[in-house]
Design an enzyme around this catalytic site. Structure first.
Site, PDB file in Angstrom:
ATOM      1  CE1 TYR A 143      -3.443   2.792   0.592  1.00 55.37           C
ATOM      2  CE2 TYR A 143      -1.973   3.514   2.355  1.00 55.37           C
ATOM      3  CZ  TYR A 143      -3.048   3.750   1.518  1.00 55.37           C
ATOM      4  OH  TYR A 143      -3.717   4.941   1.593  1.00 55.37           O
ATOM      5  CB  CYS A 144       1.861   3.586  -2.626  1.00 57.76           C
ATOM      6  SG  CYS A 144       2.915   5.033  -2.862  1.00 57.76           S
ATOM      7  CB  VAL A 145       1.510   5.956   2.874  1.00 59.11           C
ATOM      8  CG1 VAL A 145       2.970   6.340   2.805  1.00 59.11           C
ATOM      9  CG2 VAL A 145       0.745   6.912   3.783  1.00 59.11           C
TER      10      VAL A 145
END
EC number: 2.3.1.225
Length: 352
Positions: A143-145
């Site tokens: 998950y790319c914040v």
């Protein structure tokens, strides 16, 4: 309340904060670069009009391209694995509500595949359940914040393109400011604060994005996802975690299934093949499209619709175990180093 608990409770707010900050920094950086450097200094003070216009156009084009890829990453999503019914591994199982198991799959010590209780479906290949998406994501990477998006099978190539073009933009910004610093100091006693801030931000950002891009090139060449890389690092520190790597393999020689543990002497990805084929599995078979941000669209259905072949159900998310993994498993079987052995009724019933 701890930070982790607060972040979990407020995840629907926090997933927008960081991407918004990134977007605002892009807007600020574009203004500082185009106006404060290219226009006020290069165009007006130095009289390099063609250079200034070229730099402004390049920056704006890359900005538009990066934002367009960002939108595609979020809108296309990581993919959605269709529902897969349990494999037919016991005689008492219902033939109509089961699927035929592939030759090799990840399992527990008894040969049963990984099950997702949220989706009520088997997890095929490197599928992981995503709490952000609310469903199982094929070849879940991370998950790319920074982007507020889950990266998986479907938008992985777009993510790599995003990192690449962002690194190119930051490189151009940092190099341009560095080249003109000495000339600017001859006209002005002090360097504009906006250019100093932009020089620092672009330098740090360039190091981060270029390092990330090189890392992902290596991961793809080894057929590894980010979550697998983290897992491999954990195994080096805690070897006992190797008990979790169990695979059930159908041996066509004696028509038995064997559950084999991949010990720490097994290096790399289970799906590893030739390095070029590995990269093509992530980026696509056409190298010309590796640099063109085109989304990958195909029909997705959350239901199996009566299909019993797992590879057909999860297509086009199908992944094949690498040949070196199969060779490793066969050697373990030949030496008697397996955990469990059983007959698979599913193959007998489907061939009657």
């Amino acid at each position: 309340m701890g930070f982790a608990e607060w972040r979990l409770r407020n995840k629907y707010w926090t997933i927008y904060i960081v991407p918004l900050v990134v977007l605002l920094l892009m807007i600020y950086g574009t203004w500082a670069y185009c106006h404060k450097l290219c226009y006020e200094r290069v165009y007006r003070d130095f009289g390099h009009k063609a250079t200034a216009i070229g730099l402004i156009c390049t920056c704006c084009v890359l900005d538009a391209l990066i934002i367009a890829i960002w939108v595609l990453i979020v809108s296309c999503g990581p993919g959605h694995q269709p529902g897969v019914a349990p494999h037919l591994l016991v005689d008492s199982a219902d033939l109509e509500n089961t699927t035929v198991a592939p030759n090799c799959y990840q399992s527990d010590p008894h040969g049963y595949p990984v099950w997702c209780s949220n989706c009520q479906s088997l997890k095929v290949g490197r599928t992981k359940h995503s709490s952000h998406q609310g469903h199982c994501v094929p070849r879940f990477d991370h998950y790319c914040v920074w982007l507020g998006a889950v990266i998986g099978f479907k938008n992985y190539r777009l993510f790599v393109q995003f990192v690449f073009y962002f690194a190119v933009l930051l490189m151009i910004v940092w190099i341009t400011i560095s080249v003109y610093i000495r000339d600017i100091r001859q006209y002005h006693a002090r360097l504009n604060a906006n250019l100093i801030v932009l020089l620092i931000i672009s330098g740090i950002g360039w190091l981060m994005t270029s390092g990330l891009f090189v890392s992902y090139i290596y991961y793809m060449s080894q057929n590894l996802t980010s979550i697998e890389v983290i897992d491999l690092k954990k195994r080096k520190r805690t070897p006992e975690l190797s008990m979790q790597r169990l695979y059930c393999y159908y041996n066509s020689d004696d028509h038995y299934r064997y559950v084999v543990k991949l010990d720490n002497d097994f290096k790399g990805s289970v799906y590893k093949k030739h390095w070029l084929k590995n990269i093509k599995e992530f980026m696509g078979s056409n190298p010309m499209l590796w640099f063109i941000p085109l989304p990958q669209y195909w029909h997705e259905s959350p239901l199996a619709n009566g299909e019993r072949d797992v590879n057909t159900i999860v297509s086009p998310y199908q992944e094949e175990v690498g040949p070196h993994t199969i060779d490793y498993i066969k050697k373990r079987i030949e030496s008697g180093e397996y955990i469990h052995k059983f007959k698979e009724p599913g193959r007998e019933k489907t061939h009657l």
